[in-house]
Scaffold this active site. Structure first.
Site, PDB file in Angstrom:
ATOM      1  N   ASP A 170       0.920  -1.158   0.134  1.00 11.75           N
ATOM      2  CA  ASP A 170      -0.096  -0.007   0.099  1.00 11.75           C
ATOM      3  C   ASP A 170       0.846   1.081  -0.090  1.00 11.75           C
ATOM      4  O   ASP A 170       1.671   1.302   1.022  1.00 11.75           O
ATOM      5  CB  ASP A 170      -1.004  -0.042   1.267  1.00 11.75           C
TER       6      ASP A 170
ATOM      7  N   TYR B 117      -8.753  13.746  -8.393  1.00 10.64           N
ATOM      8  CA  TYR B 117      -7.600  13.075  -9.244  1.00 10.64           C
ATOM      9  C   TYR B 117      -6.799  14.086 -10.129  1.00 10.64           C
ATOM     10  O   TYR B 117      -5.784  13.899 -10.054  1.00 10.64           O
ATOM     11  CB  TYR B 117      -8.600  12.321  -9.994  1.00 10.64           C
TER      12      TYR B 117
ATOM     13  N   THR C  29      -8.069   0.619 -21.128  1.00 11.64           N
ATOM     14  CA  THR C  29      -7.705  -0.635 -20.149  1.00 11.64           C
ATOM     15  C   THR C  29      -9.070  -1.394 -19.610  1.00 11.64           C
ATOM     16  O   THR C  29     -10.156  -1.122 -20.109  1.00 11.64           O
ATOM     17  CB  THR C  29      -7.185  -0.066 -19.057  1.00 11.64           C
TER      18      THR C  29
ATOM     19  N   LYS D  38      -3.001  14.914 -10.010  1.00  9.88           N
ATOM     20  CA  LYS D  38      -1.963  14.665 -11.080  1.00  9.88           C
ATOM     21  C   LYS D  38      -1.213  15.823 -11.488  1.00  9.88           C
ATOM     22  O   LYS D  38      -0.025  15.889 -12.102  1.00  9.88           O
ATOM     23  CB  LYS D  38      -2.619  13.897 -12.289  1.00  9.88           C
TER      24      LYS D  38
END
Length: 257
Positions: free
Chosen positions: A66, A163, A198, A167
């Site tokens: 983790d 997110y 993906t 980034k």
């Protein structure tokens, strides 16, 4: 000679998706690959990444990790060096997202995304750099760090607040490490994928989103994991020994349009 002959690489989030593609490509090019992930089972199904590497005659190891936990990251690098003697390449790929805007994002969601996508990358970069400094250079570098960022670190993706912010932080983290540690012969670069198909479930494969991405991408197809793996191979190789601090777009021209 394979491009990564006798190199030792750690790839986080390598059980599935982009990390899996990078790990397999590295192994094909002669690297020993340590797969670091919270689960060994691939989201796409089928054989594990390690099983595929071993079946092809490669060498590797799975270490449950983790990355938001410093003790896990410390142990990851320590075990890698104990088993294989050194560390040459650290690929930071593991990440999570919530698909929420500012008002929808709870403090708990924010903390969780940042703990993995920013703090986790910090831990992995720091621990890798500590190890690199104990090693003599091979070729022109003591070690290479490759951070998987995103085009969402350069432009806003509607409804993906934590997110995108995370980034953007990775792009700056990459530049900072590259400049601060060039004198130590540590290379640090990022790869910013565009739309890559993906096995990730959920909004990533929503038909409307895919249609928009196809119309928005100049190149006549969307990206595949192998496209990102090829970029990661280049940056890990001696061909990229004078490249550091870049955020390499792998997006079919999206950001150019």
């Amino acid at each position: 000679m394979p491009l990564l002959d006798r190199k030792v690489a750690i790839v986080t989030g390598a059980s599935s998706g982009l990390g899996r593609a990078i790990a397999l490509r590295y192994a094909e090019e002669g690297a020993t690959v340590v797969i670091a992930d919270v689960s060994e089972a691939p989201i796409e199904g089928g054989d594990t990444t390690l099983a595929r590497i071993m079946a092809a005659g490669g060498t590797g190891l799975f270490i449950k990790t983790d990355i938001s936990n410093w003790a896990d990251v410390d142990s990851l690098v320590t075990q890698t060096v104990k088993e294989f003697g050194r560390l040459d390449i650290m690929v930071n790929n593991a990440a999570i997202y919530t698909s929420t805007n500012l008002l929808e994002t709870s403090p708990q969601q924010w903390d969780r995304v940042m703990s993995v996508n920013v703090t986790g990358f910090f831990y992995c970069c720091k621990r890798a750099a500590e190890q690199f400094l104990t090693q003599e250079p091979e070729g022109e570098a003591r070690g290479r760090i490759i951070n998987i960022s995103s085009q969402h670190g350069m432009l806003a993706c509607p409804g993906d607040f934590p997110y995108g912010v995370s980034k953007g932080a990775i792009v700056q983290m990459t530049r900072q490490i590259a400049v601060d540690h060039a004198a130590n012969m540590i290379l640090c670069n990022a790869i910013a994928p565009g739309k890559i198909i993906t096995g990730k479930p959920g909004v990533a494969n929503d038909p409307d989103a895919l249609d928009y991405s196809r119309r928005r991408t100049p190149w006549p197809r969307l990206g595949e994991p192998r496209d990102v793996a090829g970029a990661a191979l280049f940056l890990a190789s001696e061909m990229a020994s004078y490249i550091t601090g870049v955020n390499l777009m792998v997006d079919g021209g999206w950001m150019a349009g």
